[in-house]
Design a protein around this motif. Sequence first.
Motif, PDB file in Angstrom:
ATOM      1  N   ARG A  56      14.492   0.752  -9.831  1.00 24.40           N
ATOM      2  CA  ARG A  56      14.440   1.305  -8.481  1.00 24.40           C
ATOM      3  C   ARG A  56      15.723   0.968  -7.721  1.00 24.40           C
ATOM      4  NH1 ARG A  56       8.956   2.381  -7.419  1.00 24.40           N
ATOM      5  NH2 ARG A  56       8.006   2.871  -9.433  1.00 24.40           N
ATOM      6  N   SER A  57      15.976   1.715  -6.660  1.00 30.28           N
ATOM      7  CA  SER A  57      17.153   1.458  -5.832  1.00 30.28           C
ATOM      8  C   SER A  57      16.997   0.137  -5.093  1.00 30.28           C
ATOM      9  CB  SER A  57      17.350   2.590  -4.830  1.00 30.28           C
ATOM     10  OG  SER A  57      16.211   2.698  -3.977  1.00 30.28           O
ATOM     11  N   ALA A  58      18.131  -0.461  -4.771  1.00 29.67           N
ATOM     12  CA  ALA A  58      18.113  -1.754  -4.079  1.00 29.67           C
ATOM     13  C   ALA A  58      17.556  -1.608  -2.671  1.00 29.67           C
ATOM     14  CB  ALA A  58      19.521  -2.324  -4.025  1.00 29.67           C
ATOM     15  N   TRP A  59      16.836  -2.646  -2.225  1.00 26.46           N
ATOM     16  CA  TRP A  59      16.370  -2.730  -0.838  1.00 26.46           C
ATOM     17  C   TRP A  59      17.354  -3.624  -0.085  1.00 26.46           C
ATOM     18  CZ3 TRP A  59      10.290  -3.324  -0.635  1.00 26.46           C
ATOM     19  CH2 TRP A  59       9.713  -2.083  -0.975  1.00 26.46           C
ATOM     20  N   LEU A  60      18.187  -3.031   0.728  1.00 29.16           N
ATOM     21  CA  LEU A  60      19.295  -3.748   1.348  1.00 29.16           C
ATOM     22  C   LEU A  60      18.896  -4.487   2.618  1.00 29.16           C
ATOM     23  CD1 LEU A  60      22.096  -1.057   0.837  1.00 29.16           C
ATOM     24  CD2 LEU A  60      21.463  -2.976  -0.645  1.00 29.16           C
ATOM     25  N   GLN A  61      17.763  -4.108   3.227  1.00 32.89           N
ATOM     26  CA  GLN A  61      17.339  -4.766   4.464  1.00 32.89           C
ATOM     27  C   GLN A  61      16.375  -5.926   4.235  1.00 32.89           C
ATOM     28  OE1 GLN A  61      16.580  -1.886   7.898  1.00 32.89           O
ATOM     29  NE2 GLN A  61      16.168  -0.562   6.142  1.00 32.89           N
ATOM     30  N   SER A  99       1.503  -9.408  -2.966  1.00 34.64           N
ATOM     31  CA  SER A  99       2.565  -8.444  -3.229  1.00 34.64           C
ATOM     32  C   SER A  99       3.603  -8.488  -2.103  1.00 34.64           C
ATOM     33  CB  SER A  99       1.964  -7.048  -3.417  1.00 34.64           C
ATOM     34  OG  SER A  99       2.909  -6.149  -3.934  1.00 34.64           O
ATOM     35  N   GLY A 100       3.787  -7.394  -1.359  1.00 38.75           N
ATOM     36  CA  GLY A 100       4.739  -7.429  -0.256  1.00 38.75           C
ATOM     37  C   GLY A 100       4.405  -8.483   0.776  1.00 38.75           C
ATOM     38  N   GLY A 101       3.104  -8.745   0.967  1.00 36.85           N
ATOM     39  CA  GLY A 101       2.695  -9.826   1.866  1.00 36.85           C
ATOM     40  C   GLY A 101       3.103 -11.189   1.336  1.00 36.85           C
ATOM     41  N   ALA A 102       3.136 -11.330   0.005  1.00 38.23           N
ATOM     42  CA  ALA A 102       3.615 -12.576  -0.598  1.00 38.23           C
ATOM     43  C   ALA A 102       5.119 -12.729  -0.397  1.00 38.23           C
ATOM     44  CB  ALA A 102       3.271 -12.596  -2.087  1.00 38.23           C
ATOM     45  N   ALA A 103       5.848 -11.610  -0.514  1.00 42.33           N
ATOM     46  CA  ALA A 103       7.297 -11.662  -0.298  1.00 42.33           C
ATOM     47  C   ALA A 103       7.621 -12.089   1.128  1.00 42.33           C
ATOM     48  CB  ALA A 103       7.914 -10.300  -0.596  1.00 42.33           C
ATOM     49  N   ILE A 104       6.917 -11.526   2.103  1.00 42.59           N
ATOM     50  CA  ILE A 104       7.154 -11.886   3.502  1.00 42.59           C
ATOM     51  C   ILE A 104       6.752 -13.335   3.750  1.00 42.59           C
ATOM     52  CG2 ILE A 104       6.408 -11.410   5.868  1.00 42.59           C
ATOM     53  CD1 ILE A 104       6.189  -8.436   4.973  1.00 42.59           C
ATOM     54  N   THR A 105       5.620 -13.750   3.187  1.00 43.16           N
ATOM     55  CA  THR A 105       5.191 -15.140   3.325  1.00 43.16           C
ATOM     56  C   THR A 105       6.218 -16.087   2.727  1.00 43.16           C
ATOM     57  OG1 THR A 105       2.868 -14.476   3.254  1.00 43.16           O
ATOM     58  CG2 THR A 105       3.354 -16.789   2.786  1.00 43.16           C
ATOM     59  N   GLY A 106       6.754 -15.727   1.554  1.00 44.65           N
ATOM     60  CA  GLY A 106       7.764 -16.558   0.915  1.00 44.65           C
ATOM     61  C   GLY A 106       9.019 -16.698   1.750  1.00 44.65           C
ATOM     62  N   ALA A 107       9.421 -15.631   2.427  1.00 37.56           N
ATOM     63  CA  ALA A 107      10.583 -15.704   3.311  1.00 37.56           C
ATOM     64  C   ALA A 107      10.293 -16.603   4.514  1.00 37.56           C
ATOM     65  CB  ALA A 107      10.979 -14.305   3.771  1.00 37.56           C
ATOM     66  N   ILE A 108       9.075 -16.498   5.053  1.00 42.02           N
ATOM     67  CA  ILE A 108       8.694 -17.325   6.205  1.00 42.02           C
ATOM     68  C   ILE A 108       8.690 -18.804   5.835  1.00 42.02           C
ATOM     69  CG2 ILE A 108       6.767 -17.886   7.761  1.00 42.02           C
ATOM     70  CD1 ILE A 108       6.040 -14.899   7.685  1.00 42.02           C
ATOM     71  N   LEU A 109       8.290 -19.129   4.608  1.00 39.66           N
ATOM     72  CA  LEU A 109       8.243 -20.536   4.182  1.00 39.66           C
ATOM     73  C   LEU A 109       9.576 -21.242   4.386  1.00 39.66           C
ATOM     74  CD1 LEU A 109       6.180 -20.216   0.877  1.00 39.66           C
ATOM     75  CD2 LEU A 109       5.450 -21.376   2.975  1.00 39.66           C
ATOM     76  N   GLY A 110      10.675 -20.518   4.195  1.00 35.13           N
ATOM     77  CA  GLY A 110      11.982 -21.118   4.406  1.00 35.13           C
ATOM     78  C   GLY A 110      12.570 -20.802   5.762  1.00 35.13           C
ATOM     79  N   ARG A 111      12.336 -19.600   6.237  1.00 35.27           N
ATOM     80  CA  ARG A 111      12.938 -19.162   7.506  1.00 35.27           C
ATOM     81  C   ARG A 111      12.268 -19.821   8.705  1.00 35.27           C
ATOM     82  NH1 ARG A 111      16.214 -14.846   8.941  1.00 35.27           N
ATOM     83  NH2 ARG A 111      15.834 -13.916  10.989  1.00 35.27           N
ATOM     84  N   LEU A 156       0.844  -1.207   0.000  1.00 33.23           N
ATOM     85  CA  LEU A 156       0.000   0.000   0.000  1.00 33.23           C
ATOM     86  C   LEU A 156       0.873   1.248   0.000  1.00 33.23           C
ATOM     87  CD1 LEU A 156      -2.487  -1.419   2.604  1.00 33.23           C
ATOM     88  CD2 LEU A 156      -3.188  -0.655   0.338  1.00 33.23           C
ATOM     89  N   SER A 157       1.804   1.290  -0.953  1.00 36.08           N
ATOM     90  CA  SER A 157       2.808   2.353  -0.964  1.00 36.08           C
ATOM     91  C   SER A 157       2.217   3.740  -1.210  1.00 36.08           C
ATOM     92  CB  SER A 157       3.873   2.053  -2.022  1.00 36.08           C
ATOM     93  OG  SER A 157       3.281   1.852  -3.295  1.00 36.08           O
ATOM     94  N   ASP A 158       1.003   3.803  -1.735  1.00 38.06           N
ATOM     95  CA  ASP A 158       0.339   5.096  -1.933  1.00 38.06           C
ATOM     96  C   ASP A 158      -0.386   5.584  -0.687  1.00 38.06           C
ATOM     97  OD1 ASP A 158       1.196   5.248  -4.550  1.00 38.06           O
ATOM     98  OD2 ASP A 158      -0.584   4.266  -5.351  1.00 38.06           O
ATOM     99  N   GLY A 159      -0.303   4.818   0.396  1.00 38.66           N
ATOM    100  CA  GLY A 159      -0.959   5.201   1.641  1.00 38.66           C
ATOM    101  C   GLY A 159      -2.282   4.489   1.825  1.00 38.66           C
ATOM    102  N   GLY A 160      -2.906   4.729   2.964  1.00 37.54           N
ATOM    103  CA  GLY A 160      -4.194   4.119   3.244  1.00 37.54           C
ATOM    104  C   GLY A 160      -4.083   2.905   4.140  1.00 37.54           C
ATOM    105  N   ARG A 179       8.790   1.238   2.761  1.00 33.29           N
ATOM    106  CA  ARG A 179       9.900   0.928   1.857  1.00 33.29           C
ATOM    107  C   ARG A 179      10.869  -0.012   2.565  1.00 33.29           C
ATOM    108  NH1 ARG A 179       9.982   6.645   1.327  1.00 33.29           N
ATOM    109  NH2 ARG A 179      11.894   6.677   2.544  1.00 33.29           N
ATOM    110  N   ASP A 180      11.449  -0.931   1.800  1.00 30.84           N
ATOM    111  CA  ASP A 180      12.525  -1.805   2.296  1.00 30.84           C
ATOM    112  C   ASP A 180      12.178  -2.405   3.653  1.00 30.84           C
ATOM    113  OD1 ASP A 180      14.894  -3.163   2.290  1.00 30.84           O
ATOM    114  OD2 ASP A 180      16.171  -1.415   2.689  1.00 30.84           O
ATOM    115  N   HIS A 181      10.981  -2.996   3.761  1.00 28.84           N
ATOM    116  CA  HIS A 181      10.512  -3.458   5.069  1.00 28.84           C
ATOM    117  C   HIS A 181      10.105  -4.931   5.094  1.00 28.84           C
ATOM    118  CE1 HIS A 181       7.138  -2.183   2.737  1.00 28.84           C
ATOM    119  NE2 HIS A 181       6.254  -2.087   3.691  1.00 28.84           N
TER     120      HIS A 181
END
Length: 268
Positions: free
Chosen positions: A186-191, A148-160, A62-66, A115-117
């Motif tokens: 876009r710039s890299a997300w390092l975290q 979207s970002g929730g899928a990315a976090i879920t994907g990390a949890i699947l292995g972590r 929800l990068s546009d807010g809300g 961002r980068d979270h």
Amino acid sequence: MNILLIFFATCLMWSAVSFPVQAESCNDPDRFVEAPPIGCLTVTSYGPRQAQVLVVFVHGDLSDGGPADYMRPHAQNLAAAGLPDGRSLATAVLVRPGYPDGQGNVSDGSTNDRRDHYTAEVADAVAAALSALRQRTGADLLAVVGHSGGAAITGAILGRHAEVIDRAMLVSCPCDVPRWRRERGRSAWLQSLSPIDHIGTILPTTRITLVTGADDGNTPPALAQDYLRALKTAGVGGDFVLVPGTGHGFNRIAGSDAFKAALADLLM
């Protein structure tokens, strides 16, 4: 006298404002769930308190807010429809750290300006919240629908945290975060964690379905398709569903027959 009147009127006005409630404790299970190390995350639940199957929805950036409330109708409708085989079903919408839920509550933690979270701390907190929700409902099967970002976090949890999630649907997934950022200029997300880096520790019994809109210009289908190939190389089962006529947004994808069929199959 006029100054005093203005002062008292201002006080009354501010007293009528409803401020968001930060999840400082998890004493209200109808609104919050434990999520160490961050604290508590806000949650909205549907269906019975005890259920054999639990489906948890995790929203995007929800990068546009809300507020993070767009997945709520889908969770509510799924719980109302139930499962065709008669197993009891509960659903929940989990709000990621720092986000408001649109009902006056805010999850503990920070969005880092949205961002980068997709950090290790956030993944660990969401995994802990998922485990707590499963324990609350007594579910035999936990499935997560991440967008979207929730899928990315879920994907990390699947292995972590491989033991937490049994089934996962990754919708509009930026499954290779460095590539996703690079290809969008876009710039890299390092975290941020990247799902593709955590495939090697996913349990082979885990079932994963990837769903992407055919017209998605944010997370193009190739990101999910290449992730699926890496899954299969690692011996993990997965499926890919391309939804015609849809882009990145969850609502149109979730309203499609293709999505509904894929989710029904995943929960079998």
